[in-house]
Write a protein that holds these residues in place. Structure first.
Motif, PDB file in Angstrom:
ATOM      1  N   TYR A  80     -25.672 -26.507  12.055  1.00 31.89           N
ATOM      2  CA  TYR A  80     -25.554 -25.583  10.814  1.00 31.89           C
ATOM      3  C   TYR A  80     -24.934 -26.074   9.829  1.00 31.89           C
ATOM      4  O   TYR A  80     -23.748 -27.541   9.631  1.00 31.89           O
ATOM      5  N   THR A  81     -24.692 -26.144   7.936  1.00 36.33           N
ATOM      6  CA  THR A  81     -24.034 -25.992   7.133  1.00 36.33           C
ATOM      7  C   THR A  81     -23.148 -24.793   6.239  1.00 36.33           C
ATOM      8  O   THR A  81     -22.452 -23.972   7.932  1.00 36.33           O
ATOM      9  N   ARG A  82     -22.250 -25.123   5.871  1.00 27.99           N
ATOM     10  CA  ARG A  82     -21.345 -24.044   5.912  1.00 27.99           C
ATOM     11  C   ARG A  82     -21.904 -22.425   5.540  1.00 27.99           C
ATOM     12  O   ARG A  82     -21.120 -21.375   4.884  1.00 27.99           O
ATOM     13  N   SER A  83     -23.293 -22.527   4.886  1.00 25.71           N
ATOM     14  CA  SER A  83     -23.419 -20.807   4.895  1.00 25.71           C
ATOM     15  C   SER A  83     -23.779 -20.358   5.767  1.00 25.71           C
ATOM     16  O   SER A  83     -23.074 -19.203   5.876  1.00 25.71           O
ATOM     17  N   VAL A  84     -22.288 -20.974   6.978  1.00 29.81           N
ATOM     18  CA  VAL A  84     -21.972 -19.434   7.656  1.00 29.81           C
ATOM     19  C   VAL A  84     -21.042 -18.714   7.726  1.00 29.81           C
ATOM     20  O   VAL A  84     -20.469 -18.044   8.268  1.00 29.81           O
ATOM     21  N   ASP A  85     -19.991 -19.467   6.113  1.00 33.89           N
ATOM     22  CA  ASP A  85     -19.099 -18.938   5.796  1.00 33.89           C
ATOM     23  C   ASP A  85     -19.726 -17.285   5.546  1.00 33.89           C
ATOM     24  O   ASP A  85     -19.134 -16.976   4.922  1.00 33.89           O
ATOM     25  N   TRP A  86     -20.711 -17.699   4.612  1.00 37.01           N
ATOM     26  CA  TRP A  86     -21.710 -16.452   3.596  1.00 37.01           C
ATOM     27  C   TRP A  86     -22.179 -15.158   4.645  1.00 37.01           C
ATOM     28  O   TRP A  86     -21.912 -14.689   4.095  1.00 37.01           O
ATOM     29  N   ILE A 133     -26.706  -6.981  -1.209  1.00 33.46           N
ATOM     30  CA  ILE A 133     -26.159  -7.919  -1.329  1.00 33.46           C
ATOM     31  C   ILE A 133     -26.150  -8.476   0.424  1.00 33.46           C
ATOM     32  O   ILE A 133     -26.072  -9.133   0.854  1.00 33.46           O
ATOM     33  N   ILE A 134     -25.921  -7.283   1.429  1.00 34.32           N
ATOM     34  CA  ILE A 134     -25.529  -7.686   3.017  1.00 34.32           C
ATOM     35  C   ILE A 134     -27.151  -8.167   3.416  1.00 34.32           C
ATOM     36  O   ILE A 134     -26.799  -8.915   4.363  1.00 34.32           O
ATOM     37  N   THR A 135     -27.710  -7.605   2.815  1.00 37.93           N
ATOM     38  CA  THR A 135     -29.087  -8.214   3.629  1.00 37.93           C
ATOM     39  C   THR A 135     -29.467  -9.554   3.305  1.00 37.93           C
ATOM     40  O   THR A 135     -29.888 -10.767   3.910  1.00 37.93           O
ATOM     41  N   GLN A 136     -28.848 -10.260   2.440  1.00 36.06           N
ATOM     42  CA  GLN A 136     -29.013 -11.142   1.435  1.00 36.06           C
ATOM     43  C   GLN A 136     -27.810 -11.853   2.228  1.00 36.06           C
ATOM     44  O   GLN A 136     -28.088 -13.336   2.252  1.00 36.06           O
ATOM     45  N   LEU A 137     -26.610 -11.862   2.318  1.00 34.91           N
ATOM     46  CA  LEU A 137     -25.618 -12.638   3.182  1.00 34.91           C
ATOM     47  C   LEU A 137     -26.317 -12.378   4.790  1.00 34.91           C
ATOM     48  O   LEU A 137     -26.179 -12.949   5.357  1.00 34.91           O
ATOM     49  N   LEU A 138     -26.878 -11.780   5.312  1.00 37.85           N
ATOM     50  CA  LEU A 138     -27.040 -11.167   7.189  1.00 37.85           C
ATOM     51  C   LEU A 138     -28.754 -11.822   6.778  1.00 37.85           C
ATOM     52  O   LEU A 138     -29.909 -11.366   7.772  1.00 37.85           O
ATOM     53  N   THR A 139     -29.204 -12.197   6.008  1.00 34.86           N
ATOM     54  CA  THR A 139     -30.504 -13.557   6.080  1.00 34.86           C
ATOM     55  C   THR A 139     -30.189 -14.603   6.802  1.00 34.86           C
ATOM     56  O   THR A 139     -29.760 -14.985   6.996  1.00 34.86           O
ATOM     57  N   THR A 141     -32.534 -16.649   8.570  1.00 32.17           N
ATOM     58  CA  THR A 141     -32.855 -18.115   7.835  1.00 32.17           C
ATOM     59  C   THR A 141     -31.588 -18.284   7.072  1.00 32.17           C
ATOM     60  O   THR A 141     -31.799 -18.356   6.158  1.00 32.17           O
ATOM     61  N   PRO A 142     -30.697 -20.183   7.842  1.00 35.23           N
ATOM     62  CA  PRO A 142     -29.281 -20.087   6.406  1.00 35.23           C
ATOM     63  C   PRO A 142     -29.669 -20.586   5.892  1.00 35.23           C
ATOM     64  O   PRO A 142     -29.104 -20.415   4.225  1.00 35.23           O
ATOM     65  N   TYR A 143     -31.301 -21.189   4.621  1.00 36.67           N
ATOM     66  CA  TYR A 143     -31.482 -22.070   4.221  1.00 36.67           C
ATOM     67  C   TYR A 143     -32.103 -20.748   2.785  1.00 36.67           C
ATOM     68  O   TYR A 143     -31.678 -20.776   1.820  1.00 36.67           O
ATOM     69  N   ARG A 144     -32.327 -19.491   3.449  1.00 37.57           N
ATOM     70  CA  ARG A 144     -32.193 -18.400   2.332  1.00 37.57           C
ATOM     71  C   ARG A 144     -30.759 -17.858   2.148  1.00 37.57           C
ATOM     72  O   ARG A 144     -31.548 -16.403   1.451  1.00 37.57           O
TER      73      ARG A 144
END
Length: 175
Positions: A80-86, A133-139, A141-144
């Protein structure tokens, strides 16, 4: 959403930007790890499992964090990438707005299943900006996921959630 919660969300975004600009991934972002300083600013704390030296392209495989806040990729055994923080920010905003966790279950296996395969319940009372914003952050697929590309926090700060709701609150904040 109350102005205080918007302000705290903005502070968390700026905190994540500060960390990511220094190649640090927190990996355990949760409301319990966000404290208010004497001036009322929200500050990210508890860097016990954070990972240094993790730039935009770097990946990690260590499964760590607090279960209900962990991103799905931490359970699917992909690096995983740092997208886990998002993702963690998405959980925090959901919790602040709805006073409940987006992914629950009777045991750890059910919570993990729900994080990986199910979608949270989005009540119709959510404003379009909060829903987006919630749906975009709780996507899943990490790269999306919002914030996951090279622009990182800049994309999050430009979301309708902050543009419409905060009316410039990010401009006046300083890390």
């Amino acid at each position: 959403m109350a102005q205080g919660k918007l302000f705290y969300s903005a502070c968390i975004v700026l905190g994540l930007q500060f960390l990511h600009d220094r190649n640090i991934t927190h990996r355990d972002l949760k409301l319990e790890n966000v404290l208010l300083d004497r001036d009322g600013y929200a500050k990210i704390t508890d860097f016990g499992i954070s990972k240094e030296g993790m730039s935009f392209t770097d990946r990690s495989q260590t499964q760590c964090g607090t279960l209900p806040y962990m991103a799905p990729e931490m359970f699917t055994q992909y690096p995983y990438t740092r997208s886990v923080d998002w993702w963690g920010l998405g959980v925090c905003i959901y919790l602040m707005r709805l006073s409940q966790m987006p992914f629950t279950g009777d045991d750890a296996d059910e919570i993990i299943h729900n994080i990986v395969y199910e979608e949270p319940i989005y009540p119709p009372s959510l404003t379009p900006e909060i829903y987006k914003i919630i749906t975009q952050l709780l996507t899943k697929t990490p790269y999306r996921r919002l914030g996951s590309d090279k622009n990182g926090a800049e994309d999050v700060k430009k979301s309708d959630f902050f543009e419409v709701s905060c009316l410039g609150i990010l401009i006046s904040l300083h890390v």
